[in-house]
Write an enzyme that holds these catalytic residues in place. Structure first.
Site, PDB file in Angstrom:
ATOM      1  N   LYS A  80       0.839  -1.216   0.000  1.00  0.00           N
ATOM      2  CA  LYS A  80       0.000   0.000   0.000  1.00  0.00           C
ATOM      3  C   LYS A  80       0.868   1.258   0.000  1.00  0.00           C
ATOM      4  O   LYS A  80       0.624   2.194  -0.769  1.00  0.00           O
ATOM      5  CB  LYS A  80      -0.929  -0.018   1.221  1.00  0.00           C
ATOM      6  CG  LYS A  80      -1.921  -1.186   1.223  1.00  0.00           C
ATOM      7  CD  LYS A  80      -2.888  -1.126   2.376  1.00  0.00           C
ATOM      8  CE  LYS A  80      -2.244  -1.365   3.733  1.00  0.00           C
ATOM      9  NZ  LYS A  80      -1.692  -2.748   3.858  1.00  0.00           N
ATOM     10  N   THR A  81       1.868   1.297   0.871  1.00  0.00           N
ATOM     11  CA  THR A  81       2.767   2.459   0.922  1.00  0.00           C
ATOM     12  C   THR A  81       3.550   2.598  -0.372  1.00  0.00           C
ATOM     13  O   THR A  81       3.740   3.709  -0.890  1.00  0.00           O
ATOM     14  CB  THR A  81       3.721   2.343   2.116  1.00  0.00           C
ATOM     15  OG1 THR A  81       2.960   2.217   3.326  1.00  0.00           O
ATOM     16  CG2 THR A  81       4.627   3.564   2.217  1.00  0.00           C
TER      17      THR A  81
ATOM     18  N   ASP B 251      -1.352   6.821   6.243  1.00  0.00           N
ATOM     19  CA  ASP B 251      -1.365   5.411   6.622  1.00  0.00           C
ATOM     20  C   ASP B 251      -2.263   5.225   7.845  1.00  0.00           C
ATOM     21  O   ASP B 251      -2.494   6.172   8.601  1.00  0.00           O
ATOM     22  CB  ASP B 251       0.056   4.949   6.924  1.00  0.00           C
ATOM     23  CG  ASP B 251       0.199   3.441   6.868  1.00  0.00           C
ATOM     24  OD1 ASP B 251      -0.759   2.759   6.453  1.00  0.00           O
ATOM     25  OD2 ASP B 251       1.280   2.932   7.243  1.00  0.00           O
TER      26      ASP B 251
ATOM     27  N   THR C 169      -5.697  -1.286   7.145  1.00  0.00           N
ATOM     28  CA  THR C 169      -5.802  -2.736   7.280  1.00  0.00           C
ATOM     29  C   THR C 169      -7.196  -3.141   7.744  1.00  0.00           C
ATOM     30  O   THR C 169      -7.501  -4.323   7.819  1.00  0.00           O
ATOM     31  CB  THR C 169      -4.765  -3.252   8.300  1.00  0.00           C
ATOM     32  OG1 THR C 169      -4.946  -2.565   9.546  1.00  0.00           O
ATOM     33  CG2 THR C 169      -3.347  -3.013   7.804  1.00  0.00           C
TER      34      THR C 169
ATOM     35  N   ARG D  41       6.703  -8.064   1.745  1.00  0.00           N
ATOM     36  CA  ARG D  41       7.564  -7.610   2.831  1.00  0.00           C
ATOM     37  C   ARG D  41       8.218  -8.787   3.534  1.00  0.00           C
ATOM     38  O   ARG D  41       9.413  -8.747   3.868  1.00  0.00           O
ATOM     39  CB  ARG D  41       6.769  -6.777   3.837  1.00  0.00           C
ATOM     40  CG  ARG D  41       7.605  -6.271   5.021  1.00  0.00           C
ATOM     41  CD  ARG D  41       6.760  -5.491   5.999  1.00  0.00           C
ATOM     42  NE  ARG D  41       6.213  -4.295   5.370  1.00  0.00           N
ATOM     43  CZ  ARG D  41       5.207  -3.583   5.875  1.00  0.00           C
ATOM     44  NH1 ARG D  41       4.629  -3.978   6.995  1.00  0.00           N
ATOM     45  NH2 ARG D  41       4.786  -2.507   5.251  1.00  0.00           N
TER      46      ARG D  41
END
Length: 354
Positions: free
Chosen positions: A78-79, A123, A172, A231
């Site tokens: 997302k980032t 975020d 999330t 990640r």
């Protein structure tokens, strides 16, 4: 091939190595391998197509991109996508997060300095305080801020005009984003867990950037245990790299990857110590469930939010856990994987046996 020489010590396993907060050097590694353009972003094909069309349309009009909400478990990109959108639009990105914005003035200050078509990334959008969130409503719709100037009888309302900007929100927990805020996003997309093929491509790309020798079988093994998350794949690549530097002349093949990941206690499903602790607590202490998330959190000494946002999504995805109205229930697959037999009459015991 010349290899970048970094720390050569194999790190001891720590609880939550896969799904816990990244260490500083892990974060630097992730930043180094992040793609900068949509064409370099691996996976999430449908989402990329939709974003590419929206970006191209905004550029052709010379206008700001519609506000974008990206949801999904941590570590899916997302980032990274927020940064990519700014790069594709040729504008700067301003980054903050919901918990950081404690006062309406904090957000108003950021909004007031945004340039034309600039991207603002927030975020953990679902953690905005209601008083802060209210500032966003007119800002997103009409590009203005309504402020009260002064105090007491002399106080007056004043309108501040903003440049047309794009908010990219990440969450999330989409269900915790208020409906008034959710309705103001023109583009709403969810990122799904990645298939092993995409993760293998991500591992291979990261290894190439850092000049690591990883063959196809080694990359496949790392990808298979990466719980569908880029990640985690990059984090495991670093750990396997350390092991290979010490035990295998820096070359990563399937055997090296298997040995390194076994040492890290990452099993064939990608479960780590905390995943197994959660499942075994449900099975052994609560007879397979159902058990409430707060009770479970207290039993394993973990935050309830971390269980809901970090651990549960993957365990549910692979069929090891069910989330019911009464609480969390371990499935028959979880019993089998952990070598446990469901107790007769438990919610995880099969109704019929052959």
């Amino acid at each position: 091939m010349a290899k970048r020489k970094e720390a050569l010590n194999v790190r001891p396993h720590t609880s939550g190595i896969l799904s816990g907060a990244p260490l500083d050097d892990d974060r630097q590694f992730e930043l180094s391998v992040r793609p900068r353009l949509l064409k370099d972003f691996i996976g999430q094909k449908k989402l990329k197509e939709n974003l590419a069309i929206a970006v191209e349309a905004a550029r052709s009009r010379g206008d700001a991109l519609d506000h974008v909400l990206l949801s999904g478990p941590p570590g899916l990109g997302k980032t990274t996508l927020a940064g990519i959108l700014a790069n594709e639009l040729g504008v700067r990105i301003e980054t903050t997060s919901g918990p950081v914005l404690e006062r309406a003035l904090d957000l108003s200050t950021i909004l007031s300095i945004l340039e034309l078509r600039q991207v603002l990334f927030i975020d953990e959008l679902h953690r905005l305080l209601p008083t802060v969130e209210e500032i966003l409503y007119p800002a997103l719709e009409d590009f203005k801020i309504d402020m009260i100037v002064g105090k007491g009888p002399g106080a007056r309302a004043q309108v501040y005009r903003l440049e047309r900007f794009t908010l990219v929100g990440a969450t999330t927990r989409t269900g915790l984003v208020s409906k008034p805020l959710l309705s103001r996003f023109g583009l709403v997309h969810r990122l799904d867990f990645y298939p092993a093929d995409d993760l293998q491509e991500i591992v291979t790309r990261s290894a190439r950037i850092f000049e690591l020798e990883v063959d196809a079988a080694g990359a496949e093994e790392i990808a298979r245990r990466s719980r569908g998350t880029p990640r985690v794949a990059n984090r495991l690549l670093r750990r396997v790299r350390d092991f290979a530097e010490v035990r295998a002349d820096g070359k990563i093949n399937r055997r090296v990857a298997e040995d390194a990941l076994e040492m890290l206690e990452v099993d064939s499903y990608g479960l780590d110590e905390m995943d197994r602790k959660l499942l075994l607590t449900i099975i052994d202490k609560y007879s397979g469930g159902p058990v409430g998330v707060n009770t479970l959190a207290a039993s394993v000494s973990e935050e309830a939010d971390a269980i809901e946002e970090v651990y549960e999504p993957f365990l549910i995805q692979i069929g090891f856990l069910n989330r019911t109205a009464r609480g969390r229930v371990a499935t028959e697959l979880a019993y089998k994987h952990l070598g446990r037999a469901p107790a007769p009459g438990s919610s995880s015991a099969p109704l019929f046996r052959s």
